[in-house]
Scaffold this motif. Structure first.
Motif, PDB file in Angstrom:
ATOM      1  N   ARG A 171      -4.256   0.076   9.747  1.00  0.00           N
ATOM      2  CA  ARG A 171      -3.198  -0.928   9.593  1.00  0.00           C
ATOM      3  C   ARG A 171      -2.080  -0.747  10.624  1.00  0.00           C
ATOM      4  N   TYR A 172      -1.586   0.490  10.732  1.00  0.00           N
ATOM      5  CA  TYR A 172      -0.467   0.723  11.663  1.00  0.00           C
ATOM      6  C   TYR A 172      -0.903   0.543  13.120  1.00  0.00           C
ATOM      7  N   GLY A 173      -2.167   0.906  13.407  1.00  0.00           N
ATOM      8  CA  GLY A 173      -2.678   0.714  14.766  1.00  0.00           C
ATOM      9  C   GLY A 173      -2.653  -0.760  15.131  1.00  0.00           C
TER      10      GLY A 173
ATOM     11  N   GLU B 136       2.560   9.961  12.355  1.00  0.00           N
ATOM     12  CA  GLU B 136       2.628  10.787  11.131  1.00  0.00           C
ATOM     13  C   GLU B 136       1.338  10.724  10.336  1.00  0.00           C
ATOM     14  N   GLU B 137       0.767   9.525  10.244  1.00  0.00           N
ATOM     15  CA  GLU B 137      -0.484   9.374   9.486  1.00  0.00           C
ATOM     16  C   GLU B 137      -1.607  10.146  10.182  1.00  0.00           C
ATOM     17  N   ALA B 138      -1.659  10.047  11.509  1.00  0.00           N
ATOM     18  CA  ALA B 138      -2.717  10.731  12.257  1.00  0.00           C
ATOM     19  C   ALA B 138      -2.562  12.249  12.133  1.00  0.00           C
TER      20      ALA B 138
ATOM     21  N   ALA C  88       0.835  -1.211   0.000  1.00  0.00           N
ATOM     22  CA  ALA C  88       0.000   0.000   0.000  1.00  0.00           C
ATOM     23  C   ALA C  88       0.865   1.255   0.000  1.00  0.00           C
ATOM     24  N   GLU C  89       1.892   1.304   0.855  1.00  0.00           N
ATOM     25  CA  GLU C  89       2.731   2.508   0.948  1.00  0.00           C
ATOM     26  C   GLU C  89       3.417   2.809  -0.385  1.00  0.00           C
ATOM     27  N   ARG C  90       3.863   1.757  -1.062  1.00  0.00           N
ATOM     28  CA  ARG C  90       4.553   2.007  -2.337  1.00  0.00           C
ATOM     29  C   ARG C  90       3.587   2.507  -3.403  1.00  0.00           C
TER      30      ARG C  90
ATOM     31  N   LYS D 169       4.451  17.246   1.076  1.00  0.00           N
ATOM     32  CA  LYS D 169       5.124  16.951   2.348  1.00  0.00           C
ATOM     33  C   LYS D 169       4.904  15.486   2.731  1.00  0.00           C
ATOM     34  N   HIS D 170       3.680  15.022   2.532  1.00  0.00           N
ATOM     35  CA  HIS D 170       3.384  13.648   2.926  1.00  0.00           C
ATOM     36  C   HIS D 170       4.059  12.631   2.007  1.00  0.00           C
ATOM     37  N   LYS D 171       4.323  13.044   0.782  1.00  0.00           N
ATOM     38  CA  LYS D 171       5.070  12.157  -0.131  1.00  0.00           C
ATOM     39  C   LYS D 171       6.468  11.914   0.458  1.00  0.00           C
TER      40      LYS D 171
ATOM     41  N   TYR E 123      -7.085   4.380   6.156  1.00  0.00           N
ATOM     42  CA  TYR E 123      -6.703   2.984   5.923  1.00  0.00           C
ATOM     43  C   TYR E 123      -5.356   2.711   6.604  1.00  0.00           C
ATOM     44  N   GLU E 124      -4.414   3.648   6.412  1.00  0.00           N
ATOM     45  CA  GLU E 124      -3.088   3.460   7.006  1.00  0.00           C
ATOM     46  C   GLU E 124      -3.168   3.431   8.532  1.00  0.00           C
ATOM     47  N   ILE E 125      -3.989   4.316   9.079  1.00  0.00           N
ATOM     48  CA  ILE E 125      -4.112   4.378  10.540  1.00  0.00           C
ATOM     49  C   ILE E 125      -4.624   3.039  11.091  1.00  0.00           C
TER      50      ILE E 125
ATOM     51  N   GLN F  67       7.336  12.175   3.595  1.00  0.00           N
ATOM     52  CA  GLN F  67       7.182  11.348   4.806  1.00  0.00           C
ATOM     53  C   GLN F  67       6.989   9.884   4.443  1.00  0.00           C
ATOM     54  N   THR F  68       6.250   9.653   3.368  1.00  0.00           N
ATOM     55  CA  THR F  68       5.964   8.279   2.946  1.00  0.00           C
ATOM     56  C   THR F  68       7.251   7.529   2.593  1.00  0.00           C
ATOM     57  N   GLU F  69       8.218   8.247   2.018  1.00  0.00           N
ATOM     58  CA  GLU F  69       9.507   7.605   1.732  1.00  0.00           C
ATOM     59  C   GLU F  69      10.149   7.093   3.020  1.00  0.00           C
ATOM     60  N   GLY F  70      10.076   7.902   4.057  1.00  0.00           N
ATOM     61  CA  GLY F  70      10.608   7.494   5.360  1.00  0.00           C
ATOM     62  C   GLY F  70       9.831   6.334   5.955  1.00  0.00           C
ATOM     63  N   GLN F  71       8.531   6.327   5.717  1.00  0.00           N
ATOM     64  CA  GLN F  71       7.687   5.254   6.258  1.00  0.00           C
ATOM     65  C   GLN F  71       8.018   3.918   5.598  1.00  0.00           C
ATOM     66  N   ILE F  72       8.320   3.976   4.307  1.00  0.00           N
ATOM     67  CA  ILE F  72       8.712   2.755   3.591  1.00  0.00           C
ATOM     68  C   ILE F  72      10.025   2.220   4.167  1.00  0.00           C
TER      69      ILE F  72
HETATM   70 FE   LIG Z   1       1.959   6.068   4.897  1.00  0.00          FE
END
Ligand SMILES: [Fe+2]
Ligand SMILES: [Fe+2]
Length: 166
Positions: free
Chosen positions: A115-117, A141-143, A20-22, A46-48, A111-113, A50-55
């Motif tokens: 999953r990560y939760g 970060e997602e929240a 999903a993140e990719r 900005k979130h793009k 959706y991410e929240i 952050q998403t790189e860091g999340q991956i």
């Molecule tokens: Fe994410």
């Protein structure tokens, strides 16, 4: 065949969110380009980043469980992103485009929240403190992103969506 236990489920769900993140990483620049409001554009860009860091964090979690970082098709995110594409298409050049885009972005965050939760709870139950901390960092970060998007909706985007084009 080995019995499927919580660690199997953890690994499978990790693959789901990695996929999903990719997908999200590829989708965010398209959404940012389509956005008319500079605030929304900036938030998506900005979130793009952050998403790189999340991956990268997910890759660290794979490492912690000694498995290769690999995704598994996530139908849920495919559906959510397809709806976002539909909005971009159907609302192109219309006042409500940004409101629709922003709503689509929030659907992704939610959706991410979830999953990560879940993954964070499971990591704790499985005694993986380091993994839980990494997952929690992304969860925050997602929240925050979801909250920022609500702020942008309230500040400008929803009001603009009610106006007819000049
Ligand atoms: Fe994410
Ligand atoms: Fe996100």
């Amino acid at each position: 065949m080995a019995e499927k236990t919580l660690d199997t489920l953890f690994h499978d769900t990790l693959k789901d969110i990695y996929y999903a993140e990719r997908k999200i990483l590829k989708s965010l620049p398209k959404m940012a380009r389509a956005a008319q409001s500079p605030e929304l554009k900036a938030a998506l860009e900005k979130h793009k980043d952050q998403t790189e860091g999340q991956i990268e964090r997910l890759q660290q979690v794979f490492e912690l469980i000694g498995k290769p970082a690999r995704g598994k098709t996530c139908d849920a995110i495919e559906g959510i992103l397809a709806e976002g594409e539909e909005i971009m298409d159907e609302y192109k050049d219309n006042p409500a485009l940004d409101a629709g885009l922003l709503a689509a972005a929030q659907a992704v965050e939610h959706y991410e929240i979830t999953r990560y939760g879940t993954l964070k709870r499971w990591a704790l139950v499985l005694g993986m403190k380091e993994a839980a901390a990494l997952l929690d960092e992304t969860l925050q970060e997602e929240a925050q992103t979801d909250e920022d998007l609500t702020g942008i909706a309230d500040a400008a985007v929803n009001a603009a969506a009610m106006k007819t084009a000049a």
